[in-house]
Scaffold this motif. Sequence first.
Motif, mmCIF file in Angstrom:
data_model
loop_
_atom_site.group_PDB
_atom_site.id
_atom_site.type_symbol
_atom_site.label_atom_id
_atom_site.label_comp_id
_atom_site.label_asym_id
_atom_site.label_seq_id
_atom_site.Cartn_x
_atom_site.Cartn_y
_atom_site.Cartn_z
ATOM 1 N N SER A 1 -7.936 2.113 -2.054
ATOM 2 C CA SER A 1 -7.279 0.814 -2.125
ATOM 3 C C SER A 1 -6.524 0.693 -3.442
ATOM 4 C CB SER A 1 -8.318 -0.308 -2.019
ATOM 5 O OG SER A 1 -7.685 -1.575 -1.984
ATOM 6 N N ASP B 1 -4.783 -2.697 0.937
ATOM 7 C CA ASP B 1 -4.907 -3.474 -0.301
ATOM 8 C C ASP B 1 -5.532 -4.854 -0.125
ATOM 9 O OD1 ASP B 1 -2.239 -5.650 -0.648
ATOM 10 O OD2 ASP B 1 -2.361 -4.296 1.047
ATOM 11 N N THR C 1 0.843 -1.186 0.000
ATOM 12 C CA THR C 1 0.000 0.000 0.000
ATOM 13 C C THR C 1 0.883 1.241 0.000
ATOM 14 O OG1 THR C 1 -1.813 -1.134 1.154
ATOM 15 C CG2 THR C 1 -1.806 1.275 1.219
ATOM 16 N N GLY D 1 -4.411 -5.012 -5.446
ATOM 17 C CA GLY D 1 -4.510 -5.789 -4.213
ATOM 18 C C GLY D 1 -5.523 -6.909 -4.204
#
Length: 272
Positions: free
Chosen positions: A223, A207, A10, A227
């Motif tokens: 996000s 994520d 992330t 992910g």
Amino acid sequence: MIFASDLDRTLIYSRKSMGTVPENELVPVELYQGDYISYMTQTSIELLQKLAGHAMFIPVTTRTEEQYKRIFFIEEHLQPKYAVTSNGGKILIDGILDQAWSAHIQHSLKESAAPEEVSSAFAQISSPEWVRKIEFSDELFFSVMLYPERAPIPVIEEFRHRLAAMGWHVSFQGRKLYLVPAGINKGDAVLYIRDVVGARYIASAGDSLLDESLLNISDLALSPRHGELYARKPDKAGVRYTRLSGIKAAEELIAEITTYFLSIQQQVPTIS
């Protein structure tokens, strides 16, 4: 105002997860056994330092406390007062364990099946062909190292449903499989900190499925497109996915969250 963010994949990235990026843009942020193993871009660092001037930055990670403290950049340059480790199982205040939160966690664990039951259930599906190692991290949850190309996805998905009935969650993140009690989650930990500091707004980023509880309690939730969460829930309500993937996604989400907080400050200058 709070910016609570997951770390791995992330904000920080290994070389395998970062995608293609010029070497001169990378800054090492984690040292392990003499080697740099995680990086941010210089742009992400500058953006995050700017954002930390407008909101309280709280690192929120599934890493254990020991693993979290390997990320030297956070402690040396950002020095957050609060950090959440062990997927919400621990809260650190100026690097010291919050004992009140730890007591709460021990109580919440009673709502889920005992670790011995989960270990026994997993032993029924695991095999050396795809499981490298299993650890009981911080005596709170299981971290399973995998050979991801050999992992039997249908078997893991069936196990996910079985474990849910036992009060545990499963997150499959490439080379790792996490088995986590439902009472240990990032969202509850950040809400606890929010109440302690009296903040009104939370923006977050993450994520994986283990970040979902954090994203759900946020006023703004972002996000990365690469992910686990995007792969399983691309239409999740309340979450905006980045346009970019890999390490560049961090730049995008930090910039958007900074804009969000600045807009709030312009509307109500005294808001916290």
